[in-house]
Write a protein that holds these residues in place. Sequence first.
Motif, PDB file in Angstrom:
ATOM      1  N   GLY A   1      13.900   6.127  11.834  1.00  0.00           N
ATOM      2  CA  GLY A   1      12.795   5.327  11.337  1.00  0.00           C
ATOM      3  C   GLY A   1      12.710   5.436   9.835  1.00  0.00           C
ATOM      4  N   GLU A   2      11.508   5.330   9.304  1.00  0.00           N
ATOM      5  CA  GLU A   2      11.278   5.451   7.875  1.00  0.00           C
ATOM      6  C   GLU A   2      10.115   6.396   7.615  1.00  0.00           C
ATOM      7  OE1 GLU A   2      13.940   2.339   8.322  1.00  0.00           O
ATOM      8  OE2 GLU A   2      11.940   2.284   9.186  1.00  0.00           O
ATOM      9  N   LEU A   3      10.215   7.110   6.501  1.00  0.00           N
ATOM     10  CA  LEU A   3       9.119   7.949   6.047  1.00  0.00           C
ATOM     11  C   LEU A   3       8.393   7.164   4.964  1.00  0.00           C
ATOM     12  CD1 LEU A   3       7.835  10.732   6.500  1.00  0.00           C
ATOM     13  CD2 LEU A   3       9.131  11.520   4.507  1.00  0.00           C
ATOM     14  N   ILE A   4       7.118   6.883   5.227  1.00  0.00           N
ATOM     15  CA  ILE A   4       6.305   6.029   4.368  1.00  0.00           C
ATOM     16  C   ILE A   4       5.353   6.906   3.558  1.00  0.00           C
ATOM     17  CG2 ILE A   4       4.582   4.180   4.339  1.00  0.00           C
ATOM     18  CD1 ILE A   4       7.307   3.275   5.488  1.00  0.00           C
ATOM     19  N   THR A   5       5.390   6.757   2.244  1.00  0.00           N
ATOM     20  CA  THR A   5       4.436   7.436   1.376  1.00  0.00           C
ATOM     21  C   THR A   5       3.400   6.408   0.939  1.00  0.00           C
ATOM     22  OG1 THR A   5       6.141   8.969   0.612  1.00  0.00           O
ATOM     23  CG2 THR A   5       4.134   8.801  -0.730  1.00  0.00           C
ATOM     24  N   VAL A   6       2.161   6.654   1.299  1.00  0.00           N
ATOM     25  CA  VAL A   6       1.068   5.716   1.011  1.00  0.00           C
ATOM     26  C   VAL A   6       0.640   5.872  -0.452  1.00  0.00           C
ATOM     27  CG1 VAL A   6      -1.297   5.055   1.649  1.00  0.00           C
ATOM     28  CG2 VAL A   6       0.321   5.800   3.420  1.00  0.00           C
ATOM     29  N   ALA A   7       0.313   4.750  -1.076  1.00  0.00           N
ATOM     30  CA  ALA A   7      -0.102   4.737  -2.477  1.00  0.00           C
ATOM     31  C   ALA A   7      -1.397   5.531  -2.679  1.00  0.00           C
ATOM     32  CB  ALA A   7      -0.300   3.296  -2.943  1.00  0.00           C
ATOM     33  N   PRO A   8      -1.501   6.210  -3.831  1.00  0.00           N
ATOM     34  CA  PRO A   8      -2.755   6.900  -4.158  1.00  0.00           C
ATOM     35  C   PRO A   8      -3.932   5.911  -4.119  1.00  0.00           C
ATOM     36  CG  PRO A   8      -1.037   7.540  -5.688  1.00  0.00           C
ATOM     37  CD  PRO A   8      -0.482   6.393  -4.872  1.00  0.00           C
ATOM     38  N   GLY A   9      -5.042   6.369  -3.618  1.00  0.00           N
ATOM     39  CA  GLY A   9      -6.221   5.520  -3.514  1.00  0.00           C
ATOM     40  C   GLY A   9      -6.282   4.695  -2.248  1.00  0.00           C
ATOM     41  N   GLU A  10      -5.173   4.590  -1.532  1.00  0.00           N
ATOM     42  CA  GLU A  10      -5.111   3.820  -0.286  1.00  0.00           C
ATOM     43  C   GLU A  10      -5.045   4.726   0.947  1.00  0.00           C
ATOM     44  OE1 GLU A  10      -5.167   0.514   0.261  1.00  0.00           O
ATOM     45  OE2 GLU A  10      -5.338   0.011  -1.854  1.00  0.00           O
TER      46      GLU A  10
ATOM     47  N   ALA B   1      -6.804   5.668   8.407  1.00  0.00           N
ATOM     48  CA  ALA B   1      -7.829   5.236   9.370  1.00  0.00           C
ATOM     49  C   ALA B   1      -7.381   3.971  10.105  1.00  0.00           C
ATOM     50  CB  ALA B   1      -9.162   5.001   8.659  1.00  0.00           C
ATOM     51  N   ALA B   2      -6.751   3.039   9.397  1.00  0.00           N
ATOM     52  CA  ALA B   2      -6.262   1.806  10.032  1.00  0.00           C
ATOM     53  C   ALA B   2      -5.134   2.107  11.011  1.00  0.00           C
ATOM     54  CB  ALA B   2      -5.802   0.811   8.966  1.00  0.00           C
ATOM     55  N   LEU B   3      -4.237   3.031  10.644  1.00  0.00           N
ATOM     56  CA  LEU B   3      -3.147   3.404  11.555  1.00  0.00           C
ATOM     57  C   LEU B   3      -3.693   4.119  12.787  1.00  0.00           C
ATOM     58  CD1 LEU B   3      -0.349   4.571   9.090  1.00  0.00           C
ATOM     59  CD2 LEU B   3      -0.746   2.298  10.066  1.00  0.00           C
ATOM     60  N   ASP B   4      -4.667   5.002  12.603  1.00  0.00           N
ATOM     61  CA  ASP B   4      -5.293   5.673  13.746  1.00  0.00           C
ATOM     62  C   ASP B   4      -5.892   4.634  14.699  1.00  0.00           C
ATOM     63  OD1 ASP B   4      -4.615   8.196  12.792  1.00  0.00           O
ATOM     64  OD2 ASP B   4      -6.654   8.695  12.150  1.00  0.00           O
ATOM     65  N   ALA B   5      -6.567   3.633  14.156  1.00  0.00           N
ATOM     66  CA  ALA B   5      -7.164   2.584  15.002  1.00  0.00           C
ATOM     67  C   ALA B   5      -6.077   1.787  15.710  1.00  0.00           C
ATOM     68  CB  ALA B   5      -8.050   1.669  14.157  1.00  0.00           C
ATOM     69  N   LEU B   6      -5.011   1.428  15.008  1.00  0.00           N
ATOM     70  CA  LEU B   6      -3.903   0.696  15.622  1.00  0.00           C
ATOM     71  C   LEU B   6      -3.317   1.480  16.791  1.00  0.00           C
ATOM     72  CD1 LEU B   6      -1.719  -1.588  15.607  1.00  0.00           C
ATOM     73  CD2 LEU B   6      -0.417  -0.109  14.046  1.00  0.00           C
ATOM     74  N   GLU B   7      -3.153   2.780  16.607  1.00  0.00           N
ATOM     75  CA  GLU B   7      -2.529   3.629  17.628  1.00  0.00           C
ATOM     76  C   GLU B   7      -3.528   4.146  18.657  1.00  0.00           C
ATOM     77  OE1 GLU B   7       0.438   3.237  17.614  1.00  0.00           O
ATOM     78  OE2 GLU B   7       1.310   3.360  15.625  1.00  0.00           O
TER      79      GLU B   7
ATOM     80  N   VAL C   1      -6.741   7.212   2.595  1.00  0.00           N
ATOM     81  CA  VAL C   1      -7.778   7.362   3.618  1.00  0.00           C
ATOM     82  C   VAL C   1      -7.923   6.068   4.422  1.00  0.00           C
ATOM     83  CG1 VAL C   1     -10.257   7.738   3.995  1.00  0.00           C
ATOM     84  CG2 VAL C   1      -8.991   9.204   2.421  1.00  0.00           C
ATOM     85  N   ARG C   2      -7.955   4.928   3.729  1.00  0.00           N
ATOM     86  CA  ARG C   2      -8.081   3.635   4.419  1.00  0.00           C
ATOM     87  C   ARG C   2      -6.880   3.343   5.314  1.00  0.00           C
ATOM     88  NH1 ARG C   2     -10.471   2.614  -0.441  1.00  0.00           N
ATOM     89  NH2 ARG C   2      -8.524   2.017  -1.425  1.00  0.00           N
ATOM     90  N   VAL C   3      -5.679   3.588   4.795  1.00  0.00           N
ATOM     91  CA  VAL C   3      -4.469   3.310   5.573  1.00  0.00           C
ATOM     92  C   VAL C   3      -4.395   4.220   6.793  1.00  0.00           C
ATOM     93  CG1 VAL C   3      -1.939   3.454   5.548  1.00  0.00           C
ATOM     94  CG2 VAL C   3      -3.139   2.280   3.692  1.00  0.00           C
TER      95      VAL C   3
ATOM     96  N   ARG D   1       0.812  -1.217   0.000  1.00  0.00           N
ATOM     97  CA  ARG D   1       0.000   0.000   0.000  1.00  0.00           C
ATOM     98  C   ARG D   1       0.849   1.272   0.000  1.00  0.00           C
ATOM     99  NH1 ARG D   1      -2.443  -3.449   3.961  1.00  0.00           N
ATOM    100  NH2 ARG D   1      -4.363  -4.293   3.126  1.00  0.00           N
ATOM    101  N   THR D   2       2.149   1.116  -0.266  1.00  0.00           N
ATOM    102  CA  THR D   2       3.050   2.270  -0.251  1.00  0.00           C
ATOM    103  C   THR D   2       3.726   2.442  -1.610  1.00  0.00           C
ATOM    104  OG1 THR D   2       5.023   1.058   0.485  1.00  0.00           O
ATOM    105  CG2 THR D   2       3.521   1.850   2.202  1.00  0.00           C
ATOM    106  N   VAL D   3       4.191   3.664  -1.857  1.00  0.00           N
ATOM    107  CA  VAL D   3       4.964   3.923  -3.066  1.00  0.00           C
ATOM    108  C   VAL D   3       6.401   4.294  -2.744  1.00  0.00           C
ATOM    109  CG1 VAL D   3       2.988   4.527  -4.495  1.00  0.00           C
ATOM    110  CG2 VAL D   3       4.157   6.327  -3.208  1.00  0.00           C
TER     111      VAL D   3
END
Length: 146
Positions: free
Chosen positions: A63-72, A78-84, A74-76, A30-32
Amino acid sequence: MAEESGGLPVFVYGTLRPGRHNHDRFLRGRTVAEEPARLRGAVLYEGPGYPYAVADAEGEIRGELITVAPGEYVRVLAALDALEDYVPGDPLNLYERVVCDVLVEGGGPVRGWVYLAADRVARRLRSSGTRVPGGDWRGGGGPRLT
């Protein structure tokens, strides 16, 4: 929605780092971009199987700087917010998601999201927590994948 096509990258420093179990669960495919990076102005403390980043003017975290793939995006996010366990404005948050300048190796500062320990958690960690030497967390949090 503008954020659906992409938004701020996310600086990860614990179980979401490449090769860690939560990276595989939430980010793999889900990352680019995933770039080594540093966050100045924070230190790490050990948590129960994961670290906490705590604001500290003299500190630095790797750490790492993660760039999330286009289209993913909002979902990613939201999932990270829930995890944290992050809910905007909730006084019971363990973490707060904040925008910080992150230094990418070989480049300049990049604005990105970072999950920092909420104030009440940070106060407890500063008074009785175990600091991670060197700001590079390598312990706990499940199996390290190769």
